[in-house]
Scaffold this motif. Structure first.
Motif, PDB file in Angstrom:
ATOM      1  N   ARG A 256      78.208  21.676  23.546  1.00  0.00           N
ATOM      2  CA  ARG A 256      77.664  23.073  23.903  1.00  0.00           C
ATOM      3  C   ARG A 256      76.719  23.610  23.577  1.00  0.00           C
ATOM      4  O   ARG A 256      76.158  25.118  24.025  1.00  0.00           O
ATOM      5  CB  ARG A 256      78.983  23.800  22.393  1.00  0.00           C
ATOM      6  N   ASN A 257      75.768  22.939  22.761  1.00  0.00           N
ATOM      7  CA  ASN A 257      74.261  23.877  22.449  1.00  0.00           C
ATOM      8  C   ASN A 257      73.553  22.533  23.579  1.00  0.00           C
ATOM      9  O   ASN A 257      72.272  23.136  23.414  1.00  0.00           O
ATOM     10  CB  ASN A 257      73.804  23.014  21.431  1.00  0.00           C
ATOM     11  N   ALA A 258      73.855  22.548  25.073  1.00  0.00           N
ATOM     12  CA  ALA A 258      72.601  21.512  25.415  1.00  0.00           C
ATOM     13  C   ALA A 258      73.191  21.989  26.862  1.00  0.00           C
ATOM     14  O   ALA A 258      73.867  22.642  27.802  1.00  0.00           O
ATOM     15  CB  ALA A 258      73.440  20.261  26.207  1.00  0.00           C
ATOM     16  N   ASP A 259      71.189  22.270  27.378  1.00  0.00           N
ATOM     17  CA  ASP A 259      71.354  23.084  29.063  1.00  0.00           C
ATOM     18  C   ASP A 259      72.159  21.558  29.505  1.00  0.00           C
ATOM     19  O   ASP A 259      70.670  20.557  29.493  1.00  0.00           O
ATOM     20  CB  ASP A 259      69.383  23.067  28.646  1.00  0.00           C
ATOM     21  N   LEU A 260      72.614  21.808  30.413  1.00  0.00           N
ATOM     22  CA  LEU A 260      73.121  21.133  31.470  1.00  0.00           C
ATOM     23  C   LEU A 260      71.754  20.406  32.313  1.00  0.00           C
ATOM     24  O   LEU A 260      71.784  18.945  32.807  1.00  0.00           O
ATOM     25  CB  LEU A 260      74.553  21.098  32.165  1.00  0.00           C
ATOM     26  N   VAL A 261      71.079  20.755  32.802  1.00  0.00           N
ATOM     27  CA  VAL A 261      69.896  20.513  33.788  1.00  0.00           C
ATOM     28  C   VAL A 261      68.972  19.474  32.756  1.00  0.00           C
ATOM     29  O   VAL A 261      69.189  18.740  33.529  1.00  0.00           O
ATOM     30  CB  VAL A 261      69.111  21.602  34.502  1.00  0.00           C
ATOM     31  N   VAL A 262      68.848  20.070  32.120  1.00  0.00           N
ATOM     32  CA  VAL A 262      67.768  19.184  30.323  1.00  0.00           C
ATOM     33  C   VAL A 262      68.780  17.983  30.097  1.00  0.00           C
ATOM     34  O   VAL A 262      68.005  16.463  30.569  1.00  0.00           O
ATOM     35  CB  VAL A 262      67.312  19.883  29.795  1.00  0.00           C
ATOM     36  N   GLN A 263      69.638  17.922  29.910  1.00  0.00           N
ATOM     37  CA  GLN A 263      70.665  16.950  29.791  1.00  0.00           C
ATOM     38  C   GLN A 263      71.116  16.163  31.043  1.00  0.00           C
ATOM     39  O   GLN A 263      70.726  14.395  31.040  1.00  0.00           O
ATOM     40  CB  GLN A 263      72.376  17.097  29.357  1.00  0.00           C
TER      41      GLN A 263
ATOM     42  N   ALA B  94      68.532  13.298  42.265  1.00  0.00           N
ATOM     43  CA  ALA B  94      68.393  13.007  40.653  1.00  0.00           C
ATOM     44  C   ALA B  94      69.394  13.939  40.192  1.00  0.00           C
ATOM     45  O   ALA B  94      70.610  14.245  39.372  1.00  0.00           O
ATOM     46  CB  ALA B  94      67.847  12.114  39.628  1.00  0.00           C
ATOM     47  N   THR B  95      69.231  15.354  40.186  1.00  0.00           N
ATOM     48  CA  THR B  95      69.256  16.766  40.210  1.00  0.00           C
ATOM     49  C   THR B  95      70.994  16.988  40.382  1.00  0.00           C
ATOM     50  O   THR B  95      72.431  17.021  39.766  1.00  0.00           O
ATOM     51  CB  THR B  95      68.420  17.648  40.539  1.00  0.00           C
TER      52      THR B  95
ATOM     53  N   ARG C  25      68.553  15.297  33.868  1.00  0.00           N
ATOM     54  CA  ARG C  25      67.914  15.298  33.332  1.00  0.00           C
ATOM     55  C   ARG C  25      67.238  13.915  32.424  1.00  0.00           C
ATOM     56  O   ARG C  25      66.899  12.873  33.227  1.00  0.00           O
ATOM     57  CB  ARG C  25      65.931  15.904  33.670  1.00  0.00           C
ATOM     58  N   LYS C  26      67.625  13.913  31.347  1.00  0.00           N
ATOM     59  CA  LYS C  26      67.891  12.712  30.459  1.00  0.00           C
ATOM     60  C   LYS C  26      68.741  11.615  30.783  1.00  0.00           C
ATOM     61  O   LYS C  26      68.153  10.462  30.229  1.00  0.00           O
ATOM     62  CB  LYS C  26      67.887  13.305  28.568  1.00  0.00           C
ATOM     63  N   LEU C  27      69.814  12.245  31.375  1.00  0.00           N
ATOM     64  CA  LEU C  27      70.126  10.767  31.982  1.00  0.00           C
ATOM     65  C   LEU C  27      70.141  10.446  32.971  1.00  0.00           C
ATOM     66  O   LEU C  27      70.463   9.081  33.545  1.00  0.00           O
ATOM     67  CB  LEU C  27      71.942  11.887  32.274  1.00  0.00           C
ATOM     68  N   MET C  28      69.739  11.472  33.991  1.00  0.00           N
ATOM     69  CA  MET C  28      68.768  10.162  35.192  1.00  0.00           C
ATOM     70  C   MET C  28      67.609   9.075  34.222  1.00  0.00           C
ATOM     71  O   MET C  28      67.804   8.442  35.179  1.00  0.00           O
ATOM     72  CB  MET C  28      68.562  10.987  36.234  1.00  0.00           C
TER      73      MET C  28
END
Length: 140
Positions: free
Chosen positions: A43-50, A20-21, A52-55
């Motif tokens: 631009r305002n998103a933490d892509l690691v958190v994003q 996933a990561t 996780r949400k995607l997965m």
């Protein structure tokens, strides 16, 4: 989607979940490579958190394809939210390409033409529902 396609998506997601990561990171890398103009939407998103949400969202879809009464309300809500973020209908095609590319890279030889078609069908269901929801919330 056919029952066989649903089964393919369900079983293949079990192979993707442990990755996933890195899969999420590869997805965003590919997405921005395909269309750099999408980067400002994050631009305002933490892509690691994003990621996780995607997965989590992909997992939810993959495990609920057989339960449309559970799946569709969540996808509609997701589409409405994405509409407020500035996501346009054309962006969904780019996302599809990025998703299928990452699945192919991650699954290698296991990503058969049938599996690609199954994921494309699942994504098409998701995208069509989200686009319709974003459009209806915009006109409300």
């Amino acid at each position: 989607m056919t029952p066989a396609q649903i089964s393919l998506v369900e079983t293949s997601f079990a192979m993707v979940a442990p990755l996933a990561t890195p899969a999420a990171a590869a997805f965003y890398e590919r997405l921005f490579e395909l269309d750099p103009a999408l980067r400002p939407l994050f631009r305002n998103a933490d892509l690691v958190v994003q990621g996780r949400k995607l997965m989590q969202a992909i997992g939810f879809v993959a495990t609920n394809l057989r339960v449309p009464d559970q799946l569709l309300p969540a996808v509609i809500a997701l589409g409405e939210r994405h509409g407020t973020y500035g996501v346009q209908p054309a962006h969904y095609d780019t996302v599809a390409t990025a998703l299928l590319d990452v699945l192919q890279d991650g699954l290698g030889a296991a990503f058969t033409p049938e599996l690609r078609e199954a994921w494309a069908a699942a994504y098409a269901l998701l995208a069509e529902t989200m686009i319709a929801a974003a459009g209806s919330s915009a006109s409300a």
